[in-house]
Design a protein around this motif. Structure first.
Motif, mmCIF file in Angstrom:
data_model
loop_
_atom_site.group_PDB
_atom_site.id
_atom_site.type_symbol
_atom_site.label_atom_id
_atom_site.label_comp_id
_atom_site.label_asym_id
_atom_site.label_seq_id
_atom_site.Cartn_x
_atom_site.Cartn_y
_atom_site.Cartn_z
ATOM 1 N N ALA A 95 0.809 -1.211 0.000
ATOM 2 C CA ALA A 95 0.000 0.000 0.000
ATOM 3 C C ALA A 95 0.844 1.263 0.000
ATOM 4 C CB ALA A 95 -0.930 0.023 1.219
ATOM 5 N N THR A 96 0.230 2.323 -0.486
ATOM 6 C CA THR A 96 0.751 3.684 -0.364
ATOM 7 C C THR A 96 -0.446 4.610 -0.508
ATOM 8 O OG1 THR A 96 2.397 5.285 -1.133
ATOM 9 C CG2 THR A 96 1.248 4.027 -2.828
ATOM 10 N N GLY A 97 -0.219 5.903 -0.548
ATOM 11 C CA GLY A 97 -1.344 6.812 -0.714
ATOM 12 C C GLY A 97 -1.026 8.207 -0.240
ATOM 13 N N SER A 98 -2.074 8.915 0.157
ATOM 14 C CA SER A 98 -1.923 10.288 0.621
ATOM 15 C C SER A 98 -2.811 10.503 1.835
ATOM 16 C CB SER A 98 -2.304 11.279 -0.487
ATOM 17 O OG SER A 98 -3.648 11.073 -0.900
ATOM 18 N N ASP A 113 -6.265 20.249 1.917
ATOM 19 C CA ASP A 113 -7.315 20.331 0.914
ATOM 20 C C ASP A 113 -7.585 18.950 0.321
ATOM 21 O OD1 ASP A 113 -7.605 20.804 -2.366
ATOM 22 O OD2 ASP A 113 -8.956 21.985 -1.110
ATOM 23 N N PHE A 114 -8.833 18.507 0.353
ATOM 24 C CA PHE A 114 -9.178 17.169 -0.117
ATOM 25 C C PHE A 114 -8.800 16.958 -1.578
ATOM 26 C CE2 PHE A 114 -11.631 17.160 3.745
ATOM 27 C CZ PHE A 114 -11.754 15.823 4.092
ATOM 28 N N GLY A 115 -9.036 17.962 -2.425
ATOM 29 C CA GLY A 115 -8.699 17.820 -3.834
ATOM 30 C C GLY A 115 -7.206 17.657 -4.063
ATOM 31 N N MET A 116 -6.426 18.427 -3.322
ATOM 32 C CA MET A 116 -4.981 18.337 -3.460
ATOM 33 C C MET A 116 -4.458 17.002 -2.945
ATOM 34 S SD MET A 116 -2.488 19.976 -4.721
ATOM 35 C CE MET A 116 -3.321 21.565 -4.898
ATOM 36 N N VAL A 117 -5.018 16.546 -1.821
ATOM 37 C CA VAL A 117 -4.595 15.262 -1.270
ATOM 38 C C VAL A 117 -4.983 14.127 -2.218
ATOM 39 C CG1 VAL A 117 -4.962 13.651 0.644
ATOM 40 C CG2 VAL A 117 -4.606 16.075 1.106
ATOM 41 N N GLY A 118 -6.150 14.232 -2.852
ATOM 42 C CA GLY A 118 -6.532 13.244 -3.860
ATOM 43 C C GLY A 118 -5.573 13.226 -5.034
ATOM 44 N N SER A 119 -5.096 14.403 -5.433
ATOM 45 C CA SER A 119 -4.117 14.489 -6.526
ATOM 46 C C SER A 119 -2.811 13.785 -6.166
ATOM 47 C CB SER A 119 -3.824 15.956 -6.865
ATOM 48 O OG SER A 119 -4.953 16.595 -7.398
ATOM 49 N N LEU A 120 -2.404 13.911 -4.913
ATOM 50 C CA LEU A 120 -1.178 13.240 -4.480
ATOM 51 C C LEU A 120 -1.320 11.721 -4.579
ATOM 52 C CD1 LEU A 120 -0.286 15.433 -1.369
ATOM 53 C CD2 LEU A 120 0.913 15.388 -3.555
ATOM 54 N N ALA A 121 -2.514 11.211 -4.262
ATOM 55 C CA ALA A 121 -2.760 9.775 -4.420
ATOM 56 C C ALA A 121 -2.678 9.383 -5.887
ATOM 57 C CB ALA A 121 -4.129 9.403 -3.842
ATOM 58 N N GLY A 122 -3.178 10.251 -6.754
ATOM 59 C CA GLY A 122 -3.107 9.989 -8.189
ATOM 60 C C GLY A 122 -1.685 9.945 -8.706
ATOM 61 N N VAL A 123 -0.826 10.781 -8.125
ATOM 62 C CA VAL A 123 0.593 10.774 -8.501
ATOM 63 C C VAL A 123 1.210 9.409 -8.215
ATOM 64 C CG1 VAL A 123 2.860 11.703 -7.873
ATOM 65 C CG2 VAL A 123 0.932 13.252 -8.215
ATOM 66 N N GLN A 124 0.914 8.862 -7.029
ATOM 67 C CA GLN A 124 1.457 7.557 -6.677
ATOM 68 C C GLN A 124 0.840 6.448 -7.531
ATOM 69 O OE1 GLN A 124 3.854 8.791 -5.458
ATOM 70 N NE2 GLN A 124 4.078 8.164 -3.322
ATOM 71 N N ALA A 125 -0.451 6.554 -7.803
ATOM 72 C CA ALA A 125 -1.119 5.547 -8.626
ATOM 73 C C ALA A 125 -0.538 5.501 -10.027
ATOM 74 C CB ALA A 125 -2.622 5.831 -8.686
ATOM 75 N N ALA A 126 -0.204 6.661 -10.591
ATOM 76 C CA ALA A 126 0.376 6.702 -11.942
ATOM 77 C C ALA A 126 1.715 5.977 -11.981
ATOM 78 C CB ALA A 126 0.538 8.153 -12.392
ATOM 79 N N LYS A 127 2.497 6.113 -10.931
ATOM 80 C CA LYS A 127 3.785 5.418 -10.883
ATOM 81 C C LYS A 127 3.594 3.907 -10.849
ATOM 82 C CE LYS A 127 5.985 9.239 -8.381
ATOM 83 N NZ LYS A 127 6.563 9.684 -7.090
ATOM 84 N N ILE A 128 2.578 3.471 -10.098
ATOM 85 C CA ILE A 128 2.313 2.027 -10.000
ATOM 86 C C ILE A 128 1.802 1.482 -11.326
ATOM 87 C CG2 ILE A 128 0.827 0.314 -8.870
ATOM 88 C CD1 ILE A 128 0.854 2.190 -6.387
ATOM 89 N N LEU A 129 0.891 2.207 -11.950
ATOM 90 C CA LEU A 129 0.286 1.729 -13.190
ATOM 91 C C LEU A 129 1.256 1.786 -14.366
ATOM 92 C CD1 LEU A 129 -3.238 3.413 -12.890
ATOM 93 C CD2 LEU A 129 -2.695 0.985 -12.558
ATOM 94 N N LYS A 130 1.986 2.865 -14.502
ATOM 95 C CA LYS A 130 2.785 3.073 -15.715
ATOM 96 C C LYS A 130 4.215 2.569 -15.589
ATOM 97 C CE LYS A 130 1.212 5.465 -18.639
ATOM 98 N NZ LYS A 130 0.885 6.385 -19.709
ATOM 99 N N ARG A 131 4.761 2.630 -14.390
ATOM 100 C CA ARG A 131 6.144 2.168 -14.199
ATOM 101 C C ARG A 131 6.213 0.799 -13.536
ATOM 102 N NH1 ARG A 131 8.979 7.572 -11.590
ATOM 103 N NH2 ARG A 131 8.917 8.898 -13.457
ATOM 104 N N ARG A 132 5.049 0.306 -13.101
ATOM 105 C CA ARG A 132 4.971 -0.965 -12.382
ATOM 106 C C ARG A 132 5.794 -0.927 -11.084
ATOM 107 N NH1 ARG A 132 2.273 -4.225 -15.814
ATOM 108 N NH2 ARG A 132 2.508 -3.848 -18.044
ATOM 109 N N VAL A 133 5.849 0.248 -10.470
ATOM 110 C CA VAL A 133 6.520 0.395 -9.185
ATOM 111 C C VAL A 133 5.660 -0.265 -8.110
ATOM 112 C CG1 VAL A 133 7.345 2.056 -7.465
ATOM 113 C CG2 VAL A 133 7.590 2.553 -9.906
#
Length: 359
Positions: free
Chosen positions: A157-160, A287-307
């Motif tokens: 797991a990871t997240g924001s 800010d909820f929107g900003m914190v959600g964006s941070l989760a998206g940053v981590q998700a993109a790394k997992i999906l696209k780089r297979r981190v």
């Protein structure tokens, strides 16, 4: 927070661990053919969760992961009557989370996003056992959902997180209202509210700010507690709102009553969470929107780089968002200090944006 309450970002350059946290991933990491399958799970459908979800999707889109193009996303919202939920209702929600987690395990998505503490806390074990990457967001305290620390989510797991340094937040409050030494906070048994009040009480001592709190049921009116804390002008000098679902119930009834009581008695109301509180003079929090964006940053790394998610730290908004209602402050007879005015920028809908550096 609704559109009428502008999302005014406080020190964008230090929101994450690096200034490049929101930049798209390098083109060579992008998979042009795979359709990513993402499951989203949350308990209750509240406005802040929608803001977090929108921020998550925006971050994915910046990294060319777009619904309808190369993203297949399924979102499940588990209903729960927060106001009247008793033991059996809570048990039913737990069972629903486990059922949805079992369904997700069988579906074998590329990634799961959980929004909020309950969904994260009770789904992560099954997802970890199935080796399905988990990214969470809108969690107030990562340790409450089984994380090893504020930075390390542990296996799978990871997240924001919404976690904010309460000492920093109260420093902002103190800078604007230096005369205030007695603060009143009203909360329910909501674990986020309990934690916020405890953190404020502990952090306030070093600034000679004494926090007095009252516990109410989610069905209770806030007015008797407000009067008790006010004590005919001999009690608290300010009311502070914690991150507690109580203030969003019954069309924000408690928040509206609090704002009206503060206005009638010339007592400032501040909120230590980025949720709507009509009548608040000051907002300080993540800010909820900003914190959600941070989760998206981590998700993109997992999906696209297979981190692997274990490699990625939990992200948080390092410096809280600050909103000031200058008209409300002026009505209280408070003159904003020059140090605050020097960092004021144009805001929207009557609010000011304050851009300061991390302390």
């Amino acid at each position: 927070m609704p559109k009428t309450y502008a999302v005014l970002v406080f020190a964008l350059s230090v929101l994450s661990r690096s200034a490049s946290a929101f930049e798209p991933l390098p083109p060579e990491t992008m998979d042009e053919t795979h359709t990513f399958r993402v499951e989203v799970l949350q308990v209750t459908d509240i406005e802040p969760y929608q803001e977090a979800y929108a921020g998550f999707l925006s971050a994915l889109q910046r990294n060319d992961v777009v619904a309808g193009k190369n993203l297949d996303i399924n979102r499940v919202k588990i209903d729960f009557d927060i106001e009247n939920g008793g033991f059996w209702s809570r048990l039913g929600v737990l069972m629903r989370i486990r059922q949805e987690a079992a369904r997700i395990v069988a579906a074998k998505p590329d990634l799961v996003l959980t929004i909020g503490t309950p969904a994260t806390k009770f789904a992560r074990g099954m997802l970890a056992d199935a080796h399905i990457p988990l990214v969470f967001t809108a969690v107030a305290n990562p340790e409450d959902v089984g994380c090893l620390s504020l930075e390390d989510a542990g296996p799978g797991a990871t997240g924001s997180t919404l976690y904010a340094d309460m000492g920093h937040s109260l420093k902002v409050v103190h800078d604007i209202f230096p005369h205030v030494s007695r603060i009143g906070m009203i909360h329910t048994d909501d674990e986020n509210g309990v934690a916020n009040v405890a953190a404020a009480a502990a952090s306030g001592r070093s600034m000679n700010m004494n926090v007095t709190s009252r516990l109410v049921a989610k069905t209770d009116s806030i007015i008797p507690s407000l009067k008790e804390l006010y004590d005919d002008g001999k009690g608290v000098q300010m009311y502070a709102v914690p991150l507690d679902t109580y203030y969003g119930l019954r069309h924000y009834e408690a928040a509206v009553d609090l704002g009206n009581f503060g206005a009638e008695h010339k007592i400032p109301v501040v909120t230590l969470a980025m949720v709507r509180v009509p009548g608040a003079a000051l907002y300080v929090g993540a800010d909820f929107g900003m914190v959600g964006s941070l989760a998206g940053v981590q998700a993109a790394k997992i999906l696209k780089r297979r981190v692997k998610p274990d490699v990625l730290p939990i992200l948080r908004q390092e410096v809280p968002t600050v909103l000031i209602d200058p008209q409300r402050v002026a009505s209280l007879g408070v003159q904003l200090p020059q140090a605050i005015l020097d960092h004021k920028t144009d805001g929207k809908n009557g609010f000011w944006q304050i851009e300061l550096v991390k302390q």
